[in-house]
Motif scaffolding. Structure first.
Motif, short mmCIF file in Angstrom:
data_model
loop_
_atom_site.label_atom_id
_atom_site.label_comp_id
_atom_site.label_asym_id
_atom_site.label_seq_id
_atom_site.Cartn_x
_atom_site.Cartn_y
_atom_site.Cartn_z
N VAL B 41 0.93 -1.29 -0.34
CA VAL B 41 0.02 -0.17 0.06
C VAL B 41 1.26 1.46 0.39
N GLN B 42 0.89 1.88 -0.88
CA GLN B 42 1.51 3.10 -0.76
C GLN B 42 0.33 4.77 -0.16
N PHE B 43 1.11 5.10 0.79
CA PHE B 43 0.06 5.77 0.83
C PHE B 43 0.27 7.67 0.81
N HIS B 44 -0.38 8.34 -0.53
CA HIS B 44 -0.20 9.47 -0.85
C HIS B 44 -2.02 9.94 -0.97
N ALA B 70 -9.24 -7.06 1.90
CA ALA B 70 -9.30 -6.72 3.31
C ALA B 70 -8.62 -5.14 3.80
N MET B 71 -7.25 -5.00 2.27
CA MET B 71 -6.66 -4.32 2.74
C MET B 71 -7.91 -2.66 2.61
N ILE B 72 -8.45 -2.90 0.99
CA ILE B 72 -9.47 -1.34 0.73
C ILE B 72 -10.16 -1.08 1.83
N PHE B 73 -11.34 -2.19 2.65
CA PHE B 73 -12.10 -2.50 3.47
C PHE B 73 -11.45 -1.28 4.38
N ALA B 74 -9.73 -2.13 4.77
CA ALA B 74 -9.42 -0.70 5.78
C ALA B 74 -9.35 0.50 5.96
N GLY B 91 -4.10 7.77 -0.19
CA GLY B 91 -4.37 6.83 -1.08
C GLY B 91 -3.43 5.85 -1.06
N TYR B 92 -2.94 4.41 -2.44
CA TYR B 92 -2.51 3.37 -2.24
C TYR B 92 -2.84 2.66 -3.96
N VAL B 404 -4.89 -4.93 10.04
CA VAL B 404 -4.60 -4.03 11.30
C VAL B 404 -2.98 -3.99 10.67
N ALA B 405 -2.92 -4.52 10.51
CA ALA B 405 -1.33 -3.07 9.16
C ALA B 405 -2.00 -2.06 8.89
N VAL B 406 -2.73 -2.33 8.26
CA VAL B 406 -3.58 -0.96 7.50
C VAL B 406 -3.43 0.10 8.67
N TYR B 407 -4.09 -0.65 9.95
CA TYR B 407 -4.73 0.37 10.63
C TYR B 407 -3.49 0.30 11.81
N SER B 408 -2.56 0.25 11.65
CA SER B 408 -1.41 0.62 12.34
C SER B 408 -0.85 1.76 11.83
#
Lengths: 456, 456
Positions: B41-44, B70-74, B91-92, B404-408
């Motif tokens: 996931v790339q966050f911008h 699950a990643m997109i949902f989070a 963004g990702y 959990v990874a996305v939330y962290s």
């Protein structure tokens, strides 16, 4: 097998590349020993670049410097040859990997990015010229752990990589390391030979120790399998690393000291092995027989007079050596003034004579640190007057394999140069154009005719 | 420990990215099974990119697609939250690593190059803008072998990487993997638990098998140590890989068949394990007890009805699961029309209903190959009418760890957002500016307050 020799050791502080980070460095009781100079050669026309390594704490690697000189010697010999690659001059870059994966990958990124700029998704943000010079081959690294990491990257770009000292069996996996080759055999053979030695002497109770990396782990695994087949027992089975904390070294030394096994087989690099040997020396444990894999058997970190009580009598393995005509003269001719553009030569000189050259970049750096005083040197000191592992050319092993690695690339280029249309290795038996060739074409031709060096 | 379930399996040809090379592909009898979808996931801000994987031969990974969802949902949940990161949209980019080191590194290079354009030595050749968006965090990969290779690169750029499924103990080495974290425990614990199971049942004669990679080798090594400490004997000790040739599988199966050990402990991934299980099924060897590491214990490649005679009764390990409220509805709402920009959804749909959507990129590609006929589908088929591992949310384990990874990461950003000057984690207790923050700042804040997920 190779005898141990005693080499002079030097130590000096050195600069720390500013990481532009506010993160605190975790202070380690045992600072890492990052002293192994390994290098890459980038072949393009007429360019010579040296990228030295700046780390927090290191010791100059005199043997490594000799390997580097073997590389330059081979390239100069080829560039002066009227039969091999006539009218073509090889250029190169030499990077110091500092024997660390991260430094090596940083260096690799800096040239693979140029090879495949279009795959980096930069179009949106950058305007690049069409004529970026590309790397067509890489020689190195020395250590298997560094070579595997670099090979992962180079494989993406089909850049041929030839190591002169990485023996891990993992590197034989062509599915993962597509463009990796080497001039030395895989450790599969060494592990078997170690077991044969144990068997020959009818030892039946041994300790197995290995570096916790891609060199040590597969090496000792294979050794264990061989021992199993011979029904010989392994009492302790331990992993070591140069990053071990004091208490871990103590616990390991306790286990070894308390073991009744008197034969210790070690598949490890010199830097990983040094803390353990130091502790064995401190405890004066001199009644063990060490079986040394090739990486530490001839390491100047271990072959020191002060360790002799412990390591004398070690049965060590060594690579097959070879003769490099006129290399001795070349080594002796090293001089900072003659090699002014080569930062490694200046560093070597200062470490050998324990001095600073005028305009020394390192003198300037050490002024900010707490270093001991060193006198100035002129650069005209007599190199033959000192004892240094650099000038020990009685057994050229790794140096010879470096020399062969460079020649195997030159031979690949020669094949491309002399290819006859209709008899080439490419589509419809066509030839590659040496003026426009790409790394994957060199890879295809590497090792195709060189008899000395076969990929393993 | 987890029970095995039977899942429906699909297989389909797929396109092959043209490598623009004339090199002949080595034809393998066992084509690689590259079916594991893992992702970063790339966050911008506000950008969403999907990079699907095109390989010669593969099978769609339905469980992997659930992890991706699950990643997109989070992320969507966080983007809709009024308390977590209000007024900030994440963004990702999601890349398919195809469960191969080379594909994963290619993807990684494509975004790390943007992060550190200045370190790539391109100044001479490129003119770049100052405003290249940078990656601030990565989630993935699944497999340890892929994660270690990616971690080597990301560490150079201090980009925090959080894996939801890579359990290899090697990844706990902070000297090498400086910015790696994970939401699951290290295999050190799993190997001990495996030995405890053997001990509990008083089995004293076992076979040990492992993937020949950074997941299997350290896992089985630790297991062997544990067995040694318990004085339990290992009869055979074997390495496997999805790339093994037929004759190697045969030889391995012979050794297992001829062994009197009836308990087989396997530290391997599903793709690596499949050829061996297939051969055991062919030979109808049904009198063994398998002890499965978490990677293949719940792999849909192994949990097939046709393998049940061999693998039924397997004692498998599984990650701790968790509940994700409303995730069930989200999974069921998947539809190509609603997710038109997401190439993975189209692929999933075509594989689930064995059809082609209109304007199917893959239909066009398969026209050139020799594929079986598939009818068209509308994209409005009823997903709840089919049986698919994708919709099996009875035990959310890896999906939960992805969540959990996305939330962290979101929590790390929240810490940066709500930081009070004078109480921050940076120089002089200052705060980072969320509008200008860099990856290393996010790394420092990751896992600092999240109670569910601790780095291991």
């Amino acid at each position: 097998m190779g005898a141990m020799r005693s080499f002079q050791g030097f130590s000096a502080p050195c600069s720390h590349a500013d990481q532009n980070r506010t993160q605190k460095k975790k202070k380690k009781k045992n600072p890492p020993v990052l002293d192994l100079i390994t290098f890459f050669v980038q072949f393009h026309m007429r360019k010579v670049v040296f990228t030295a390594c700046y780390v927090v704490s290191y010791r100059f690697n005199f043997r490594g410097f000799r390997w580097l000189q073997a590389m330059i010697f081979a390239i100069e010999e080829i560039n002066n040859s009227s039969t091999l690659l006539p009218n073509i001059t090889l250029g190169y870059r030499i990077f110091d990997t500092c024997n660390t994966v991260s430094k090596a990958l940083e260096a690799t990124l800096s040239f693979v990015a140029q090879n495949k700029i279009d795959s980096l998704n930069l179009d949106e943000f950058c305007n690049c010229t069409d004529h970026i010079p590309s790397t067509i081959a890489v020689v190195g690294a020395a250590g298997s752990a560094v070579s595997t990491a670099v090979a992962n990257l180079l494989g993406l770009f089909y850049i041929p990589q030839i190591s002169y000292a990485s023996s891990s069996r993992l590197l034989s996996n062509k599915n993962q390391y597509k463009s990796f080759m080497r001039t030395i055999p895989s450790d599969e053979y060494q592990a078997t030979a170690m077991a044969d030695v144990i068997d020959y002497f009818q030892w039946n109770w041994v300790i197995a120790v290995a570096s916790d990396d891609d060199y040590g782990r597969p090496g000792i695994e294979k050794f264990e399998k061989e021992m199993e087949e011979r029904d010989i027992c392994i009492h302790l089975n331990e992993l070591i690393s140069q990053y071990m904390e004091d208490h871990e070294i103590q616990a390991l030394a306790d286990r070894i000291e308390n073991s009744s096994a008197k034969v210790i087989v070690v598949f490890a690099s010199g830097p990983d092995m040094e803390p353990l040997i130091k502790e064995m020396v401190r405890r004066n444990i001199t009644d063990r027989i060490w079986i040394a894999s090739e990486a530490w058997a001839s390491s100047s970190l271990i072959a020191k007079p002060e360790y002799l009580d412990v390591v004398a009598g070690t049965v060590g393995f060594a690579l097959k050596g070879g003769h490099i005509p006129e290399f001795k003269d070349f080594l002796q001719q090293v001089q900072p003034k003659k090699n002014a553009h080569n930062e490694f030569v200046r560093e070597f000189w200062e470490e050998t004579f324990n001095c600073y050259l005028k305009d020394s970049r390192r003198r300037h750096q050490s002024d900010n640190g707490s270093t001991s005083f060193r006198p100035w040197c002129t650069g005209e000191e007599d190199i033959t007057s000192v004892e240094t592992p650099y000038l020990d050319y009685t057994h050229l092993r790794i140096s010879y394999n470096v020399y062969v690695a460079v020649y195997s690339i030159a031979q690949a280029l020669q094949n491309i140069l002399t290819c006859k249309p209709g008899h080439g290795l490419f589509a419809n038996n066509s030839c590659a154009d040496i003026k426009k060739m790409e790394a994957w074409q060199v890879k295809r031709c590497t090792f195709s005719t060189n008899r000395d060096a076969k990929p393993v």
